[in-house]
Motif scaffolding. Structure first.
Motif, PDB file in Angstrom:
ATOM      1  N   ALA A   1       1.730  -5.851  -8.275  1.00  0.00           N
ATOM      2  CA  ALA A   1       1.680  -5.063  -6.997  1.00  0.00           C
ATOM      3  C   ALA A   1       3.344  -5.396  -6.351  1.00  0.00           C
ATOM      4  O   ALA A   1       3.949  -4.214  -5.753  1.00  0.00           O
ATOM      5  N   ALA A   2       3.796  -6.292  -6.400  1.00  0.00           N
ATOM      6  CA  ALA A   2       5.306  -6.563  -6.015  1.00  0.00           C
ATOM      7  C   ALA A   2       6.171  -5.858  -6.695  1.00  0.00           C
ATOM      8  O   ALA A   2       7.240  -5.323  -6.160  1.00  0.00           O
ATOM      9  N   ASN A   3       6.123  -5.848  -8.187  1.00  0.00           N
ATOM     10  CA  ASN A   3       7.068  -4.947  -8.798  1.00  0.00           C
ATOM     11  C   ASN A   3       7.075  -3.535  -8.645  1.00  0.00           C
ATOM     12  O   ASN A   3       7.902  -2.648  -8.216  1.00  0.00           O
ATOM     13  N   ASN A   4       5.872  -2.937  -8.309  1.00  0.00           N
ATOM     14  CA  ASN A   4       5.342  -1.542  -7.886  1.00  0.00           C
ATOM     15  C   ASN A   4       6.261  -1.321  -6.488  1.00  0.00           C
ATOM     16  O   ASN A   4       6.928  -0.441  -6.438  1.00  0.00           O
ATOM     17  N   TRP A   5       5.841  -2.182  -5.516  1.00  0.00           N
ATOM     18  CA  TRP A   5       6.726  -2.204  -4.226  1.00  0.00           C
ATOM     19  C   TRP A   5       8.286  -2.103  -4.230  1.00  0.00           C
ATOM     20  O   TRP A   5       8.995  -1.321  -3.510  1.00  0.00           O
TER      21      TRP A   5
ATOM     22  N   PHE B   1       0.795  -1.076   0.153  1.00  0.00           N
ATOM     23  CA  PHE B   1      -0.016   0.017  -0.195  1.00  0.00           C
ATOM     24  C   PHE B   1       0.754   1.347  -0.265  1.00  0.00           C
ATOM     25  O   PHE B   1       0.436   2.394  -0.320  1.00  0.00           O
ATOM     26  N   TYR B   2       2.116   1.259   0.109  1.00  0.00           N
ATOM     27  CA  TYR B   2       3.070   2.247   0.084  1.00  0.00           C
ATOM     28  C   TYR B   2       3.407   2.624  -1.466  1.00  0.00           C
ATOM     29  O   TYR B   2       4.180   3.389  -1.752  1.00  0.00           O
ATOM     30  N   ALA B   3       3.142   1.600  -2.351  1.00  0.00           N
ATOM     31  CA  ALA B   3       3.760   1.653  -3.884  1.00  0.00           C
ATOM     32  C   ALA B   3       2.468   2.227  -4.597  1.00  0.00           C
ATOM     33  O   ALA B   3       1.612   1.776  -4.587  1.00  0.00           O
ATOM     34  N   PRO B   4       2.876   3.375  -5.473  1.00  0.00           N
ATOM     35  CA  PRO B   4       1.884   3.913  -6.162  1.00  0.00           C
ATOM     36  C   PRO B   4       1.745   3.065  -7.242  1.00  0.00           C
ATOM     37  O   PRO B   4       2.604   2.366  -7.804  1.00  0.00           O
ATOM     38  N   ALA B   5       0.228   2.932  -7.673  1.00  0.00           N
ATOM     39  CA  ALA B   5       0.070   2.220  -8.793  1.00  0.00           C
ATOM     40  C   ALA B   5       0.573   2.755 -10.205  1.00  0.00           C
ATOM     41  O   ALA B   5       0.650   3.983 -10.545  1.00  0.00           O
TER      42      ALA B   5
ATOM     43  N   ASN C   1      -5.032   3.983  -6.369  1.00  0.00           N
ATOM     44  CA  ASN C   1      -4.049   4.877  -6.394  1.00  0.00           C
ATOM     45  C   ASN C   1      -2.664   4.263  -5.849  1.00  0.00           C
ATOM     46  O   ASN C   1      -1.620   4.609  -6.309  1.00  0.00           O
ATOM     47  N   LYS C   2      -2.921   3.162  -5.097  1.00  0.00           N
ATOM     48  CA  LYS C   2      -1.807   2.451  -4.669  1.00  0.00           C
ATOM     49  C   LYS C   2      -1.852   0.919  -5.014  1.00  0.00           C
ATOM     50  O   LYS C   2      -2.926   0.506  -5.622  1.00  0.00           O
ATOM     51  N   ALA C   3      -0.818   0.290  -5.011  1.00  0.00           N
ATOM     52  CA  ALA C   3      -0.562  -1.262  -5.164  1.00  0.00           C
ATOM     53  C   ALA C   3      -1.735  -2.022  -4.363  1.00  0.00           C
ATOM     54  O   ALA C   3      -1.889  -1.437  -3.074  1.00  0.00           O
ATOM     55  N   MET C   4      -2.263  -2.870  -4.855  1.00  0.00           N
ATOM     56  CA  MET C   4      -3.224  -3.422  -4.055  1.00  0.00           C
ATOM     57  C   MET C   4      -2.786  -5.197  -4.060  1.00  0.00           C
ATOM     58  O   MET C   4      -2.302  -5.623  -5.031  1.00  0.00           O
TER      59      MET C   4
END
Length: 237
Positions: A54-58, A19-23, A45-48
């Motif tokens: 999601a993992a890549n965004n984080w 949830f800290y990672a922007p989508a 707005n954030k990765a879910m």
């Protein structure tokens, strides 16, 4: 020692890390019943958790934060980072952060992590009396001893393999394997689907375990030859 001061090992977890990672792409989800309205949905707005990237965004999010804080990322492996001025190393696995440095560097690291994320401090291994002497990292048992850092692989993997194969009462051997004769395919039936699934499951667990258990690497490699088309001879082996 990375400096004249005592080097220690610190472990931290980031809570709800994704949830800290922007989508990075448009992802739409259904609203919960209490918020839903006809013809309405939500755009993330954030990765879910559960979404494809999601993992890549984080990964991009934490690398950007750590590089902004002064760390530099190794080219290989990319999950290892280093802050040369502070003599501080970091290894990241998902939301688990392991840091190596002296108390001053680790205290600074804790401050910046708390300012950016909701973290759980799992402990600090070191030689001083107030330091922890053992901790679990990725289910590995890590101990600080007088002659260095020792770790043991997760014993549960071996227990599950033994249970799955029904060899709880068998005697151990010291040899890594035995010689077997080749059996013609027509005399070596393919395993039934449920047994083949079990075979692959056990071998996959063995592959993970043998990263830390060099004594079973040869045996695991040999039985893994049957992963594509498991047969009766592979099961017996």
């Amino acid at each position: 020692q990375l400096s004249s001061r005592k080097t220690k090992l610190m472990v931290q977890d980031v809570k709800k890390s994704y949830f800290y990672a922007p989508a990075t792409r448009d992802v739409y989800v259904e609203l919960p019943p209490e918020r839903a309205q006809p013809g309405m949905c939500a755009k993330l707005n954030k990765a879910m958790y559960g979404t494809r990237d999601a993992a890549n965004n984080w990964e991009h999010a934490y690398v950007e934060f750590m590089e902004h804080s002064g760390f530099r990322r190794y080219k290989s492996p990319p999950c290892v980072l280093y802050y040369s001025e502070r003599k501080l190393r970091a290894v990241v696995h998902g939301d688990d952060f392991t840091f190596l440095g002296d108390d001053v560097a680790l205290d600074w690291c804790t401050t910046i992590m708390q300012e950016e994320y909701h973290i759980k401090n799992r402990g600090r291994l070191g030689p001083d009396k107030h330091d922890q002497k053992s901790i679990t990292i990725l289910n590995r048992c890590v101990e600080w001893r007088s002659d260095g850092i020792h770790y043991e692989p997760d014993p549960r993997h071996a227990e599950i393999i033994i249970e799955e194969m029904g060899v709880q009462n068998s005697s151990p051997v010291v040899t890594p394997g035995i010689k077997t004769s080749l059996i013609p395919e027509e005399d070596d039936p393919v395993l039934k689907p449920d047994q083949a699934t079990k075979f692959r499951r056990v071998i996959a667990r063995g592959n993970f375990l043998c990263q830390d258990r060099m004594d079973i690497q040869y045996a695991t490699k040999e039985v893994a030859r049957g992963m594509a088309v498991p047969r009766q001879s592979h099961w017996e082996k």
